[in-house]
Write a protein that holds these residues in place. Sequence first.
Motif, PDB file in Angstrom:
ATOM      1  N   THR A 247       0.828  -0.991  -0.058  1.00 56.37           N
ATOM      2  CA  THR A 247       0.013  -0.015   0.152  1.00 56.37           C
ATOM      3  C   THR A 247       0.972   1.300   0.119  1.00 56.37           C
ATOM      4  OG1 THR A 247       0.066   0.013   2.283  1.00 56.37           O
ATOM      5  CG2 THR A 247      -1.933  -1.305   1.350  1.00 56.37           C
ATOM      6  N   LEU A 248       0.306   2.299  -0.593  1.00 59.72           N
ATOM      7  CA  LEU A 248       1.378   3.442  -0.532  1.00 59.72           C
ATOM      8  C   LEU A 248       0.731   4.754   0.364  1.00 59.72           C
ATOM      9  CD1 LEU A 248       1.327   4.011  -4.532  1.00 59.72           C
ATOM     10  CD2 LEU A 248       2.907   2.791  -2.968  1.00 59.72           C
ATOM     11  N   ASN A 249       1.624   5.474   0.787  1.00 59.03           N
ATOM     12  CA  ASN A 249       1.313   6.580   1.516  1.00 59.03           C
ATOM     13  C   ASN A 249       2.364   7.630   1.253  1.00 59.03           C
ATOM     14  OD1 ASN A 249       0.087   4.323   3.512  1.00 59.03           O
ATOM     15  ND2 ASN A 249      -0.137   5.927   4.762  1.00 59.03           N
ATOM     16  N   ALA A 250       1.867   8.688   1.096  1.00 56.14           N
ATOM     17  CA  ALA A 250       2.723   9.994   0.755  1.00 56.14           C
ATOM     18  C   ALA A 250       3.656  10.368   1.822  1.00 56.14           C
ATOM     19  CB  ALA A 250       1.901  11.225   0.509  1.00 56.14           C
ATOM     20  N   LEU A 251       4.812  10.857   1.394  1.00 54.25           N
ATOM     21  CA  LEU A 251       5.740  11.416   2.437  1.00 54.25           C
ATOM     22  C   LEU A 251       6.042  12.850   1.941  1.00 54.25           C
ATOM     23  CD1 LEU A 251       8.264   8.461   2.562  1.00 54.25           C
ATOM     24  CD2 LEU A 251       6.637   9.181   4.221  1.00 54.25           C
ATOM     25  N   PRO A 252       6.551  13.804   2.976  1.00 53.25           N
ATOM     26  CA  PRO A 252       7.034  14.976   2.295  1.00 53.25           C
ATOM     27  C   PRO A 252       8.140  15.045   1.147  1.00 53.25           C
ATOM     28  CG  PRO A 252       7.756  14.501   4.688  1.00 53.25           C
ATOM     29  CD  PRO A 252       6.887  13.482   4.286  1.00 53.25           C
ATOM     30  N   SER A 253       7.954  16.012   0.347  1.00 51.63           N
ATOM     31  CA  SER A 253       8.551  16.037  -0.881  1.00 51.63           C
ATOM     32  C   SER A 253       9.278  17.279  -1.039  1.00 51.63           C
ATOM     33  CB  SER A 253       7.763  15.450  -2.066  1.00 51.63           C
ATOM     34  OG  SER A 253       7.706  13.908  -1.827  1.00 51.63           O
ATOM     35  N   GLU A 254      10.231  17.837  -1.777  1.00 47.93           N
ATOM     36  CA  GLU A 254      10.600  18.858  -2.433  1.00 47.93           C
ATOM     37  C   GLU A 254       9.946  18.911  -3.798  1.00 47.93           C
ATOM     38  OE1 GLU A 254      12.301  21.172  -0.767  1.00 47.93           O
ATOM     39  OE2 GLU A 254      13.105  19.866   0.650  1.00 47.93           O
ATOM     40  N   LEU A 255       9.866  19.973  -4.421  1.00 49.51           N
ATOM     41  CA  LEU A 255       9.224  20.119  -5.808  1.00 49.51           C
ATOM     42  C   LEU A 255      10.348  19.505  -6.701  1.00 49.51           C
ATOM     43  CD1 LEU A 255       7.465  23.561  -5.797  1.00 49.51           C
ATOM     44  CD2 LEU A 255       6.519  21.521  -5.491  1.00 49.51           C
ATOM     45  N   ALA A 328       1.764   6.671   8.535  1.00 41.73           N
ATOM     46  CA  ALA A 328       1.036   7.963   8.172  1.00 41.73           C
ATOM     47  C   ALA A 328       1.778   8.676   7.166  1.00 41.73           C
ATOM     48  CB  ALA A 328       0.742   8.880   9.628  1.00 41.73           C
ATOM     49  N   ASN A 329       2.083   9.811   7.292  1.00 44.62           N
ATOM     50  CA  ASN A 329       2.637  10.494   6.031  1.00 44.62           C
ATOM     51  C   ASN A 329       3.611  11.196   6.481  1.00 44.62           C
ATOM     52  OD1 ASN A 329      -0.727  11.063   5.660  1.00 44.62           O
ATOM     53  ND2 ASN A 329       0.483  10.158   3.851  1.00 44.62           N
ATOM     54  N   HIS A 330       4.632  10.542   7.436  1.00 48.80           N
ATOM     55  CA  HIS A 330       6.058  11.024   7.811  1.00 48.80           C
ATOM     56  C   HIS A 330       6.882  10.073   7.711  1.00 48.80           C
ATOM     57  CE1 HIS A 330       4.155  10.192  11.817  1.00 48.80           C
ATOM     58  NE2 HIS A 330       5.278   9.615  12.006  1.00 48.80           N
ATOM     59  N   PHE A 331       8.242  10.278   7.696  1.00 49.05           N
ATOM     60  CA  PHE A 331       9.421   9.317   7.681  1.00 49.05           C
ATOM     61  C   PHE A 331       9.419   8.648   9.101  1.00 49.05           C
ATOM     62  CE2 PHE A 331      10.552  12.423   4.220  1.00 49.05           C
ATOM     63  CZ  PHE A 331      10.796  11.237   2.963  1.00 49.05           C
ATOM     64  N   GLN A 332       9.894   7.390   9.016  1.00 46.32           N
ATOM     65  CA  GLN A 332      10.357   6.791  10.415  1.00 46.32           C
ATOM     66  C   GLN A 332      11.872   6.100  10.230  1.00 46.32           C
ATOM     67  OE1 GLN A 332       6.938   4.665  12.281  1.00 46.32           O
ATOM     68  NE2 GLN A 332       5.944   4.717  10.237  1.00 46.32           N
ATOM     69  N   SER A 333      12.194   6.055   9.241  1.00 42.49           N
ATOM     70  CA  SER A 333      13.546   5.106   8.858  1.00 42.49           C
ATOM     71  C   SER A 333      14.574   6.223   9.785  1.00 42.49           C
ATOM     72  CB  SER A 333      13.994   4.918   7.788  1.00 42.49           C
ATOM     73  OG  SER A 333      13.967   6.112   6.790  1.00 42.49           O
ATOM     74  N   ASP A 334      15.713   5.676  10.177  1.00 42.42           N
ATOM     75  CA  ASP A 334      16.684   6.372  10.632  1.00 42.42           C
ATOM     76  C   ASP A 334      17.531   7.349   9.855  1.00 42.42           C
ATOM     77  OD1 ASP A 334      16.455   5.179  13.168  1.00 42.42           O
ATOM     78  OD2 ASP A 334      18.242   3.614  12.526  1.00 42.42           O
TER      79      ASP A 334
END
Length: 550
Positions: A247-255, A328-334
């Motif tokens: 399943t896909l979840n958005a993450l914060p991105s630069e343009l 959710a929609n934020h990173f969790q990896s180190d």
Amino acid sequence: MQKKKLIIAGVISLLIILPIVFIKITVYTAPNLPGLQAQNLERETINSTTFRFKNNWLRKNESGNWESYIEGTPYERGIALGILHKELIQSQEDAFVGEIEKMLPSRFMRTIMQLGIGWFNRNLDEDIPEEYLQEIYMASQSFSDKYSYVGPKYNRVLNYHAAHDIGHMVQNMNLVACTAVVQWDFEQEEAQMVLGRNFDFYFGDEFAKDKIVLFVNPSEGYDFVSVTWGGFSGVVSGMNEKGLTVTLNALPSELPTKSSTPVSIIARDVIQYASTIEEAFAIISKYDVFVSESFTIASALDKKAAVIEKTPEKTSIYYPEGNELIVANHFQSDFYKDSELNLDHIRDSESMPRFDRMKELTGEDTAISVENTLRYIRDQKGVSNKDLGTGNPMAINQLLAHHSVIFEPLKGIAYISAAPFQENIFNAYDVNSIKTMGTFDPINSPEIDSIRLAQDSFYASQGFSNYTVYKLLKVEFKENAEQKVAENGFIEKWIETNPEYYEPYLLLADFYFEQDDFTTAKKYYQQAQSKAIPYLGISTHISENMAKIK
């Protein structure tokens, strides 16, 4: 303030439609195709909502979802998709173009965007594997000729596959907010693994109307089921015969400055060819992307779940401690979790409140079950059961999901929601039976009726009716605010339909502020401030206007 809002709305609208409105100067070369053989390309009409083409079929179930089975080579699958889904493909494009024209009524501005997207997506066909290009190309032949002024059919459908990425990219602007949870326990007598997810990607009511539960038996790779729509070969929610889900979840991105492989195509490659998390990671790693995305992978063979976080620069993986993964929609990896982009997003958005609420809900239960997962993804409260109002993006259930799914990878069972949102029933399907569906009589249902999930009690409540009215009154207000506020009882009626939601107070406050009625504006700003506000930008906007009033 009104000019600022129009500028922001314009920028958001343009970003959403970039992959949809594109210039004719970029004409993609057709993929290599097998020699066309003389064959009957007519489908058999069994009844008004049931069709067959060779072993492939399409039917509409009693709950309103379309169910479809396709098989064969990429070329054969594309033909079947086009022939069987023709009306769904064309109505979906009508919905897309209709939304575009609402967002950009100016033909001149649409032409400007065509020029921009033609350059941005100039190499899009080079970033998609040949297999999927063949499938997409053959399906594209069933698109309508009436939008030829936008571009050739093949151009249009390729660019539609990037719409999901642009929509997820602008989740930085608070347009996308999906939530997923996976729980597993292999120590008890009966092992359990359950994934639930809400696909909160909304592009108008027409876009969400005709979902397709698609069963695919490809000539190469694994059988899989996904939830899709007409003309879309990508995957956003799926499970294959090996018990691997994506399943896909958005993450914060630069343009971005140019397109790369759409994330839904990457997810399609994963669901068709991966049986383990390691294999999924290898597939995802080989692609370039132009937005950041998380791929939530649950694996029956691995007996665990992980989230693979992909950015234009790197691919990272996060394994949770224990037997639970919340996304959710934020990173969790180190590698990414302490980045400035991620910390800003956590501070500014509703991602962490949804994450925390899910953690709170799962912490209340000791048993892992489909029923508990269903309760989680339908939850509308905030942390500590706070009343957020109906439709608040801080809620796990925002009442705008295109679809929701619950997967049991160990059993091969997929539960798919029927409209609206996740409020109606969930049909249940056996993914292990896909290979037999070519001989299936589509008059009968592939659903496992005995384990269908019931409607949410909220669906039949006054609260749901009130929210339906609330949305209608909101549209009326936005279309003619001066007339509506002058109408006797309108404001009171509107607020009564959703009294705990910040939005009507904010919209009214902004209206009166622009009318220089600062006393009334202040009253409504204060009321909005007393509610749960999902975005720092909105809180800042209210504070700034309150300061101006003082």
